[in-house]
Scaffold this active site. Structure first.
Site, PDB file in Angstrom:
ATOM      1  N   ALA A 156      -9.045  -0.772 -11.355  1.00 14.60           N
ATOM      2  CA  ALA A 156      -8.261   0.409 -10.971  1.00 14.60           C
ATOM      3  C   ALA A 156      -6.787   0.145 -11.207  1.00 14.60           C
ATOM      4  O   ALA A 156      -6.412  -0.906 -11.737  1.00 14.60           O
ATOM      5  CB  ALA A 156      -8.507   0.738  -9.505  1.00 14.60           C
ATOM      6  N   ASN A 157      -5.936   1.087 -10.867  1.00 12.58           N
ATOM      7  CA  ASN A 157      -4.494   0.854 -10.893  1.00 12.58           C
ATOM      8  C   ASN A 157      -3.846   1.544  -9.701  1.00 12.58           C
ATOM      9  O   ASN A 157      -4.518   2.185  -8.908  1.00 12.58           O
ATOM     10  CB  ASN A 157      -3.892   1.310 -12.232  1.00 12.58           C
ATOM     11  CG  ASN A 157      -4.066   2.798 -12.437  1.00 12.58           C
ATOM     12  OD1 ASN A 157      -3.593   3.602 -11.660  1.00 12.58           O
ATOM     13  ND2 ASN A 157      -4.788   3.159 -13.501  1.00 12.58           N
TER      14      ASN A 157
END
Ligand code: CTP
Length: 409
Positions: A215-216
């Site tokens: 994810a970010n």
């Protein structure tokens, strides 16, 4: 005040039809072009010859006039002008309009038009008061038809008086001008009315196995604010959002997705759009073969090797497909170095109109924060915006995008 406006004037069959001749003159004096349509009833009271002479236009009278259907067609009459004005509007014509009956040219135009309709009723006071007429008028008002009059006074029938006289031509011309003023105001307040805006927002999650993902740090706040601002500007908005913890904005179609592949699919099925703004922080890579089962720890302490492959670039895919590309296509560039050079590269590579570049180095606090500092990079140059809240940034982007769209269409 009616300069350059094209008005389709439907004249139906009542004694007030003679006043339509003066009405044509008044509308033309104010700069309008008047395209007359006469019902067969109207032709019992005044002649197409007189109407044609005063309007200096072809008078349309018959739904099955082959030449007229060939040259213009009732659909074009209904759509290609700025206003449909019914004067006089008889009880019979209003009843058919309310019910959606289209058995002649006038009623077919009324059923087919997407333009404002102004009606100036004229009938005997008893007919105006009749509950059937009252209900029809309510129905039409609910559908957005604007009424001018009727006025009260003496009727053509001897000794009868009451509400039912057609309004004076000057009052009808003023009512037509007021409709255009209101529409102009609405266009200013809601510059994206009737437009479709597509926005991507948030991060994407790329599965490693059923319980883990890459994810970010994108919060989705800027994309959500953009969707909200576009809806406030009157647009139909589709927001394709990766996993975020924000409530769905009001009056926005939200499509929730997880991965970049799902985001691309949702974007393709939401298109076409007039404006697309890709604000999502799409993961650049995904795990080549995400496991169907949870990856177990190796007993010898050796971590698994994750082989990555590149995700589809959504902005670039849309930018390079002439069938999909909206008139205005905007991307973001989240950078930690060489902001402008990187943004210019993305503008060209992805065939976008603008790249909104922001510095997402941790010190700026932009990622996940409530403020944003934007540099608008386009082929016309670079604009630096001061630091603003994400809501204000969104409003400014939407206003600018609406202006760009208006200039292009
Ligand atoms: N974008 C996209 N699909 C991707 C990657 C990016 O649609 N797979 C869009 C983003 O929504 C953004 C723009 O492209 O509008 C730029 O995103 P960014 O992550 O800054 O650029 P990248 O192409 O990933 O380039 P780099 O990794 O070199 O910074």
């Amino acid at each position: 005040m009616l300069n350059g406006k094209e008005i389709v004037l439907i004249i139906s069959g009542g004694i007030a039809a003679y006043k339509s001749l003066d009405l044509i003159r008044r509308l033309k004096e104010r700069g309008a072009r008047v395209i007359p349509v006469m019902t067969s009833g109207a032709q019992e009271f005044i002649t197409p010859l007189a109407v044609g002479a005063l309007s200096a236009e072809t008078v349309f009278t018959d739904l099955f006039d082959r030449q007229a259907e060939h040259d213009v067609g009732h659909i074009r009459l209904a759509r290609d002008h700025d206003l449909v004005l019914i004067a006089p509007a008889t009880a019979n014509l209003l009843a058919k309009f309310a019910l959606g009956i289209a058995d002649d040219l006038a009623t077919s135009i009324l059923l087919a038009t997407d333009k404002p309709v102004l009606a100036a009723p004229a009938m005997n006071p008893k007919m105006w008061q009749d509950p059937a007429t009252a209900r029809n008028v309510e129905t039409l008002k609910d559908r957005g038809v604007v009424f001018c009059g009727p006025a009260s006074g003496e009727m053509a029938e001897r000794g009868e008086a009451g509400v039912g006289r057609m309004s004076e031509p000057l009052d009808i011309a003023a009512a037509a001008a007021a409709i255009f003023r209101n529409t102009a105001q609405q266009t200013r307040d809601r510059p994206l009315a009737g437009r479709h805006v597509l926005i991507t927002a948030g991060p994407t999650h790329e599965p490693i196995d059923p319980v883990r993902y890459i994810a970010n740090r994108s919060s989705g706040k800027q994309g959500y604010a953009l969707a909200q601002a576009a809806a406030e500007a009157g647009a139909r908005v589709t927001l394709v959002a990766g996993p975020v913890s924000l409530p769905d904005p009001e009056n926005v179609d939200v499509v929730h997705v997880e991965s970049a592949a799902e985001m691309l699919k949702a974007v393709e099925s939401a298109l076409p759009a007039d404006i697309a703004i890709m604000a999502a922080a799409v993961a650049d890579w995904r795990v080549a073969s995400a496991g169907a089962q949870k990856i177990k720890k190796d007993r010898n302490g050796k971590p698994p090797a994750l082989e990555l492959e590149e995700n589809p670039d959504i902005l670039s895919t849309v930018g390079h497909d002439p069938k999909l590309r909206p008139s205005v296509l905007i991307g973001f560039a989240a950078e930690t170095q060489d902001l402008v050079a990187n943004a210019l590269g993305k503008l060209e590579r992805k065939n976008a109109d603008w790249i909104l570049a922001n510095d997402v180095s941790p010190a700026t606090g932009i990622m996940g924060g409530d403020a944003n500092t934007i540099r608008l990079v386009s082929r016309d140059g670079i604009e630096d915006w001061p630091e603003m809240g994400k809501t204000e940034v969104a409003r400014r982007i939407i206003t600018r995008a609406a202006e760009a769209l208006a200039a292009r269409s």
